[in-house]
Write a protein that holds these residues in place. Structure first.
Motif, PDB file in Angstrom:
ATOM      1  N   SER A  78       0.862  -1.182   0.000  1.00 43.94           N
ATOM      2  CA  SER A  78       0.000   0.000   0.000  1.00 43.94           C
ATOM      3  C   SER A  78       0.896   1.229   0.000  1.00 43.94           C
ATOM      4  O   SER A  78       1.914   1.277   0.710  1.00 43.94           O
ATOM      5  N   GLU A  79       0.538   2.229  -0.781  1.00 44.08           N
ATOM      6  CA  GLU A  79       1.373   3.428  -0.898  1.00 44.08           C
ATOM      7  C   GLU A  79       1.407   4.222   0.408  1.00 44.08           C
ATOM      8  O   GLU A  79       0.385   4.380   1.065  1.00 44.08           O
ATOM      9  N   PRO A  80       2.571   4.743   0.775  1.00 41.90           N
ATOM     10  CA  PRO A  80       2.649   5.633   1.940  1.00 41.90           C
ATOM     11  C   PRO A  80       2.096   7.015   1.589  1.00 41.90           C
ATOM     12  O   PRO A  80       2.240   7.476   0.452  1.00 41.90           O
ATOM     13  N   THR A  81       1.448   7.648   2.555  1.00 39.32           N
ATOM     14  CA  THR A  81       0.880   8.981   2.326  1.00 39.32           C
ATOM     15  C   THR A  81       1.494  10.055   3.234  1.00 39.32           C
ATOM     16  O   THR A  81       1.588  11.205   2.832  1.00 39.32           O
ATOM     17  N   ARG A  82       1.887   9.679   4.446  1.00 38.01           N
ATOM     18  CA  ARG A  82       2.511  10.627   5.368  1.00 38.01           C
ATOM     19  C   ARG A  82       3.543   9.887   6.205  1.00 38.01           C
ATOM     20  O   ARG A  82       3.440   8.674   6.427  1.00 38.01           O
ATOM     21  N   VAL A  83       4.535  10.633   6.692  1.00 37.10           N
ATOM     22  CA  VAL A  83       5.501  10.079   7.633  1.00 37.10           C
ATOM     23  C   VAL A  83       5.585  11.015   8.832  1.00 37.10           C
ATOM     24  O   VAL A  83       5.672  12.235   8.680  1.00 37.10           O
ATOM     25  N   LEU A  84       5.508  10.420  10.016  1.00 38.38           N
ATOM     26  CA  LEU A  84       5.571  11.176  11.265  1.00 38.38           C
ATOM     27  C   LEU A  84       6.726  10.639  12.105  1.00 38.38           C
ATOM     28  O   LEU A  84       6.876   9.424  12.273  1.00 38.38           O
ATOM     29  N   ILE A  85       7.540  11.557  12.625  1.00 34.43           N
ATOM     30  CA  ILE A  85       8.665  11.193  13.485  1.00 34.43           C
ATOM     31  C   ILE A  85       8.492  11.973  14.785  1.00 34.43           C
ATOM     32  O   ILE A  85       8.890  13.145  14.883  1.00 34.43           O
ATOM     33  N   PRO A  86       7.879  11.373  15.813  1.00 37.71           N
ATOM     34  CA  PRO A  86       7.580  12.110  17.048  1.00 37.71           C
ATOM     35  C   PRO A  86       8.790  12.781  17.676  1.00 37.71           C
ATOM     36  O   PRO A  86       8.683  13.908  18.175  1.00 37.71           O
ATOM     37  N   GLN A  87       9.968  12.121  17.655  1.00 37.17           N
ATOM     38  CA  GLN A  87      11.139  12.714  18.294  1.00 37.17           C
ATOM     39  C   GLN A  87      11.511  14.055  17.673  1.00 37.17           C
ATOM     40  O   GLN A  87      11.994  14.959  18.355  1.00 37.17           O
ATOM     41  N   LEU A  88      11.276  14.198  16.364  1.00 36.36           N
ATOM     42  CA  LEU A  88      11.651  15.424  15.662  1.00 36.36           C
ATOM     43  C   LEU A  88      10.473  16.376  15.460  1.00 36.36           C
ATOM     44  O   LEU A  88      10.657  17.493  14.984  1.00 36.36           O
ATOM     45  N   GLY A 122      10.370   0.132  -5.626  1.00 39.12           N
ATOM     46  CA  GLY A 122      10.832  -0.799  -4.605  1.00 39.12           C
ATOM     47  C   GLY A 122       9.719  -1.134  -3.634  1.00 39.12           C
ATOM     48  O   GLY A 122       8.536  -0.874  -3.902  1.00 39.12           O
ATOM     49  N   PRO A 123      10.058  -1.729  -2.501  1.00 38.99           N
ATOM     50  CA  PRO A 123       9.041  -2.098  -1.517  1.00 38.99           C
ATOM     51  C   PRO A 123       8.289  -0.882  -0.970  1.00 38.99           C
ATOM     52  O   PRO A 123       8.845   0.216  -0.869  1.00 38.99           O
ATOM     53  N   ALA A 124       7.028  -1.110  -0.612  1.00 34.71           N
ATOM     54  CA  ALA A 124       6.263  -0.114   0.134  1.00 34.71           C
ATOM     55  C   ALA A 124       6.582  -0.307   1.615  1.00 34.71           C
ATOM     56  O   ALA A 124       6.967  -1.409   2.036  1.00 34.71           O
ATOM     57  N   PRO A 125       6.465   0.721   2.443  1.00 34.81           N
ATOM     58  CA  PRO A 125       6.711   0.560   3.874  1.00 34.81           C
ATOM     59  C   PRO A 125       5.831  -0.540   4.473  1.00 34.81           C
ATOM     60  O   PRO A 125       4.612  -0.481   4.395  1.00 34.81           O
ATOM     61  N   ARG A 162      -0.506   4.897   5.568  1.00 37.96           N
ATOM     62  CA  ARG A 162      -0.620   4.260   4.266  1.00 37.96           C
ATOM     63  C   ARG A 162      -1.993   4.486   3.655  1.00 37.96           C
ATOM     64  O   ARG A 162      -2.960   4.794   4.340  1.00 37.96           O
ATOM     65  N   GLU A 163      -2.055   4.317   2.348  1.00 34.94           N
ATOM     66  CA  GLU A 163      -3.290   4.557   1.606  1.00 34.94           C
ATOM     67  C   GLU A 163      -4.422   3.629   2.049  1.00 34.94           C
ATOM     68  O   GLU A 163      -5.600   3.980   1.958  1.00 34.94           O
ATOM     69  N   ASP A 164      -4.073   2.438   2.567  1.00 34.12           N
ATOM     70  CA  ASP A 164      -5.111   1.490   2.993  1.00 34.12           C
ATOM     71  C   ASP A 164      -5.667   1.807   4.373  1.00 34.12           C
ATOM     72  O   ASP A 164      -6.510   1.081   4.897  1.00 34.12           O
TER      73      ASP A 164
END
Length: 224
Positions: A78-88, A122-125, A162-164
């Motif tokens: 499934s395609e990634p839509t957002r990435v969140l990194i709490p530490q940053l 390549g691979p999806a997350p 992810r999109e799903d």
């Protein structure tokens, strides 16, 4: 060979095609110099200083670079839509992109500096292998998508929406910095036994002529 194994093998061949082409060019594209603005303030100029990975953050032995399993535990594609990194405090949009014309991984344009590019060849997350997310460190206007990436600590979480509707949660194993002329393609792009994530940005020393001279890579493995 089973149908499942054929799909995995085909996906591996697609990634290997990009891996073979990604050498110094990958770093050179991502870390190219931005034209100087004569009106930039001194404080903006100071933003582009040498970066380095904190002591104890680089842990090469923690990174999974073993041959893949035939039936790994993984998430459906499934395609990634957002990435969140709490530490940053990072919360940014992700967009899918193909490899560049020369075969190198996708690099966001300057007007996409606050978004990250996912290499959709390549691979999806969440799938087996290394999912690649590439983002800029900064611009002349300020911090960009992956600002502060070099300060991530082992054990920090990275959440990929992810999109799903699922969220893949990864745990940081190691954060490493490499000179552009000594970039370890196999380590960063090679297939792995488990689902992995690679966040890639620029780093090192910056000059107006050449941009940054290194890349920072955060290695993370799927937690849930």
């Amino acid at each position: 060979m089973t149908t499942r194994q054929q799909r995995l093998a085909a996906r591996g061949r697609r990634l290997e095609t990009v891996t073979a082409a990604v050498t110094v060019l990958a770093a050179a594209i991502l870390c190219a110099a931005v034209p100087a603005d004569e009106d930039r303030t001194a404080s903006q100029r100071r933003m582009k200083e040498q970066t380095q990975v904190a002591k104890g953050v680089s842990r090469p032995e923690a990174v999974d670079t073993r041959p893949p399993l035939s039936d790994p535990v993984q998430l459906p594609r499934s395609e990634p839509t957002r990435v969140l990194i709490p530490q940053l405090g990072t919360d940014i949009e992700v967009f899918a992109a193909d490899a560049e014309d020369d075969g190198t991984p996708p690099t966001p344009d300057e007007n996409d500096a606050l978004r990250a590019a996912w290499y959709q060849g390549g691979p999806a997350p969440g799938e087996q292998g290394p999912a690649l997310l590439i983002g800029h460190l900064d611009t002349d206007d300020g911090p960009a998508a992956f600002a502060g990436l070099g300060s991530l600590e082992p054990g920090a979480e990275i959440h990929v929406e992810r999109e799903d509707g699922d969220t893949a949660v990864f745990t940081v194993d190691s954060v490493e910095q490499y000179q552009k002329d000594d970039f370890p393609n196999d380590r960063v792009y090679g297939l792995t036994r488990t689902p992995q994530l690679r966040l890639i940005t620029c780093g090192g020393s910056w000059s107006q002529e050449d941009g940054y001279d290194a890349n920072i890579v955060a290695f993370a493995s799927l937690k849930s």
